[in-house]
Design an enzyme around this catalytic site. Structure first.
Site, PDB file in Angstrom:
ATOM      1  N   GLY A 143     -27.512 -39.345-108.085  1.00 33.00           N
ATOM      2  CA  GLY A 143     -26.415 -39.566-107.156  1.00 33.00           C
ATOM      3  C   GLY A 143     -25.167 -40.143-107.768  1.00 33.00           C
ATOM      4  N   VAL A 159     -26.634 -47.175-102.752  1.00 33.37           N
ATOM      5  CA  VAL A 159     -26.387 -45.939-102.018  1.00 33.37           C
ATOM      6  C   VAL A 159     -25.890 -44.898-103.007  1.00 33.37           C
ATOM      7  CG1 VAL A 159     -25.036 -44.815-100.202  1.00 33.37           C
ATOM      8  CG2 VAL A 159     -25.831 -47.169 -99.895  1.00 33.37           C
ATOM      9  N   GLY A 160     -26.524 -43.726-103.010  1.00 32.72           N
ATOM     10  CA  GLY A 160     -26.101 -42.648-103.888  1.00 32.72           C
ATOM     11  C   GLY A 160     -25.148 -41.696-103.191  1.00 32.72           C
ATOM     12  N   ASP A 161     -25.196 -40.447-103.591  1.00 31.42           N
ATOM     13  CA  ASP A 161     -24.264 -39.450-103.056  1.00 31.42           C
ATOM     14  C   ASP A 161     -24.629 -38.950-101.666  1.00 31.42           C
ATOM     15  OD1 ASP A 161     -25.570 -36.323-103.546  1.00 31.42           O
ATOM     16  OD2 ASP A 161     -26.541 -38.026-104.497  1.00 31.42           O
ATOM     17  N   THR A 179     -28.116 -32.501-104.625  1.00 30.63           N
ATOM     18  CA  THR A 179     -29.305 -33.306-104.893  1.00 30.63           C
ATOM     19  C   THR A 179     -29.324 -33.630-106.369  1.00 30.63           C
ATOM     20  OG1 THR A 179     -31.729 -33.321-104.942  1.00 30.63           O
ATOM     21  CG2 THR A 179     -30.678 -31.183-105.137  1.00 30.63           C
ATOM     22  N   GLY A 180     -29.908 -34.782-106.726  1.00 28.71           N
ATOM     23  CA  GLY A 180     -29.992 -35.138-108.135  1.00 28.71           C
ATOM     24  C   GLY A 180     -29.632 -36.585-108.376  1.00 28.71           C
ATOM     25  N   THR A 210     -34.169 -35.835-103.097  1.00 32.01           N
ATOM     26  CA  THR A 210     -33.426 -35.675-101.851  1.00 32.01           C
ATOM     27  C   THR A 210     -33.777 -34.348-101.186  1.00 32.01           C
ATOM     28  OG1 THR A 210     -31.607 -36.809-102.963  1.00 32.01           O
ATOM     29  CG2 THR A 210     -31.089 -35.690-100.903  1.00 32.01           C
TER      30      THR A 210
END
Length: 299
Positions: free
Chosen positions: A222, A198-200, A219-220, A169
């Site tokens: 999610g 969908v992640g964070d 970032t990472g 990200t």
């Protein structure tokens, strides 16, 4: 110098196991994004303009998992998420699951203007057309590096993605001369993710959060970041009087403690131009210029 005359900017290019042969390109990409955002701030542009400019540079750089060069999902398609949040008004705009948008951060900025706060998939793309954005073919976002990785993954029997897969990200936080903070991020998500995942990144309070006290962008992995609402937790630490660097470190430590295999990074910026950054992955590409004019970049 008054606080309101300060400008500052911090960007990240992802927290993950960046390969040795990609380190220089990641740093260069972050420095280019920093330069674009900084130019906006120096000419008295808004923090919103600065983060959009910075993130667009990284979306257009195929070394990053955002925009062109993003990872492919399990169906071999690029799906993109992005968001932006204004600290002064608490307004935000977010998009998710878009497949035909070259610069989703620009679409998120349009969404910020309302009437919705988050749009997904075809609805987001229809809105993009309505505000004058041009759609692109999904194939135009795919680079050979990611196509090859997807084919190799398929050849192995398409195993489920793991928490240790790459997470690249990109994000930015800017402080403008008016004293306002804006946070932004953009991503192609995790490699070989389920279509529609969908992640964070576009989730306010998870992937990013901004108030007049400070802003955080994550970032990472999610799923782990979302479970602890990491961005909001870090901003809460700022609201409690914790310094940006310590707030970043505490947030990442909490991520690792509360979620098994919780992995990620966070960048932080406050109205006095102070920065914080921390990660528990092997590397996190980043670059910043703080309120004192100190410039730094690294992984």
């Amino acid at each position: 110098m008054t606080t309101e005359s300060l400008i500052a900017l911090i960007v990240h290019g992802g927290a993950w196991a960046i390969p040795d042969d990609q380190v220089a390109a990641h740093i260069a990409g972050c420095e280019a994004a920093r330069a674009a955002g900084w130019q906006c701030l120096q000419r008295s542009g808004s923090a919103l303009e600065a983060v959009e400019a910075a993130v667009r540079v990284m979306e257009d750089d195929p070394i990053f998992d955002a925009g062109t060069g993003s990872v492919l999902n399990s169906a071999g398609i690029v799906e993109l998420d992005a968001a932006v949040m204004d600290a002064h008004t608490l307004r935000y705009g977010a998009v998710a699951g878009v497949r035909q948008i070259r610069n989703p951060i620009t679409l998120a900025r349009h969404v910020l203007n309302g009437p919705a706060t988050m749009l997904v998939g075809p609805g987001a793309e229809a809105f993009a057309v309505s505000v004058g954005m041009t759609l692109c073919a999904n194939e135009e976002l795919i680079v050979e590096r990611e196509r090859r990785l997807w084919l190799e993954w398929q050849a192995k029997g398409a195993p489920p993605p793991s928490a240790t897969d790459a997470h690249d990200t990109v994000g930015a936080i800017a402080l403008d001369r008016a004293g306002n903070l804006v946070a932004a991020n953009s991503t192609g998500g995790t490699p070989f993710k389920l279509p529609g995942r969908v992640g964070d990144t576009p989730l306010i309070g998870c992937g990013l959060y901004a108030t007049p006290v400070g802003a955080a962008v994550c970032t990472g992995w999610g799923e782990s970041i979302t479970r602890v609402a990491l961005a909001r937790r870090v901003v809460e630490l700022l609201e409690a009087g914790i310094a940006p660097q310590e707030a970043a470190e505490r947030g990442i430590r909490l991520l690792g403690e509360l979620v098994p295999d919780g992995r990620g990074g966070v960048i932080v910026l406050t109205p006095d131009g102070s920065v914080g950054l921390a990660w528990n992955t092997p590397r996190m590409a980043h670059a910043y210029i703080d309120g004192c004019g100190v410039a730094h970049s690294g992984v």
